[in-house]
Design a protein around this motif. Sequence first.
Motif, mmCIF file in Angstrom:
data_model
loop_
_atom_site.group_PDB
_atom_site.id
_atom_site.type_symbol
_atom_site.label_atom_id
_atom_site.label_comp_id
_atom_site.label_asym_id
_atom_site.label_seq_id
_atom_site.Cartn_x
_atom_site.Cartn_y
_atom_site.Cartn_z
ATOM 1 N N HIS A 79 20.904 10.522 4.664
ATOM 2 C CA HIS A 79 21.333 9.247 5.234
ATOM 3 C C HIS A 79 22.758 8.923 4.792
ATOM 4 O O HIS A 79 23.353 9.669 4.025
ATOM 5 N N GLY A 80 23.274 7.798 5.268
ATOM 6 C CA GLY A 80 24.605 7.365 4.869
ATOM 7 C C GLY A 80 24.836 5.921 5.264
ATOM 8 O O GLY A 80 24.000 5.290 5.922
ATOM 9 N N SER A 81 25.983 5.399 4.862
ATOM 10 C CA SER A 81 26.333 4.017 5.178
ATOM 11 C C SER A 81 27.837 3.910 5.401
ATOM 12 O O SER A 81 28.613 4.742 4.937
ATOM 13 N N THR A 82 28.223 2.857 6.130
ATOM 14 C CA THR A 82 29.622 2.616 6.468
ATOM 15 C C THR A 82 29.891 1.124 6.408
ATOM 16 O O THR A 82 29.018 0.321 6.750
ATOM 17 N N GLN A 125 32.106 -5.461 9.216
ATOM 18 C CA GLN A 125 30.998 -4.840 9.921
ATOM 19 C C GLN A 125 30.297 -3.874 8.973
ATOM 20 O O GLN A 125 30.956 -3.198 8.172
ATOM 21 N N TYR A 126 28.983 -3.793 9.091
ATOM 22 C CA TYR A 126 28.168 -3.013 8.182
ATOM 23 C C TYR A 126 27.227 -2.114 8.983
ATOM 24 O O TYR A 126 26.641 -2.554 9.967
ATOM 25 N N PHE A 127 27.060 -0.857 8.523
ATOM 26 C CA PHE A 127 26.234 0.095 9.251
ATOM 27 C C PHE A 127 25.460 0.978 8.282
ATOM 28 O O PHE A 127 25.886 1.200 7.146
ATOM 29 N N TYR A 128 24.352 1.522 8.741
ATOM 30 C CA TYR A 128 23.638 2.589 8.031
ATOM 31 C C TYR A 128 23.327 3.663 9.058
ATOM 32 O O TYR A 128 23.314 3.418 10.253
ATOM 33 N N ARG A 129 23.107 4.892 8.571
ATOM 34 C CA ARG A 129 22.749 5.990 9.468
ATOM 35 C C ARG A 129 21.753 6.904 8.799
ATOM 36 O O ARG A 129 21.619 6.916 7.606
#
Length: 85
Positions: free
Chosen positions: A45-48, A81-85
């Motif tokens: 996984h990852g995040s941005t 802005q916030y994201f996860y993947r």
Amino acid sequence: MGEDNIEPYWLAPGPMTRYPAEGGTWEYGFWNAKVRSYYTADQSHGSTVKLGNKESRSIDTAAGKKSIAELWAVQSDKDDQYFYR
């Protein structure tokens, strides 16, 4: 220009915690002078996090470890802005 014409903008307060349908725990928001996106999941996984024209993207993170994306920030009118993947 009077005070009535001023529109304050604030970065997302944090930490906020969500539990995505895909599984895991995602923490994000602005606290302690950084915008942050942390994600922990049972698969790779990852995040941005994005702030204005800046971006921090974590490496692909191993299952069970916390992915970390952070940028230094102060309260401002920037678009966070916030994201996860």
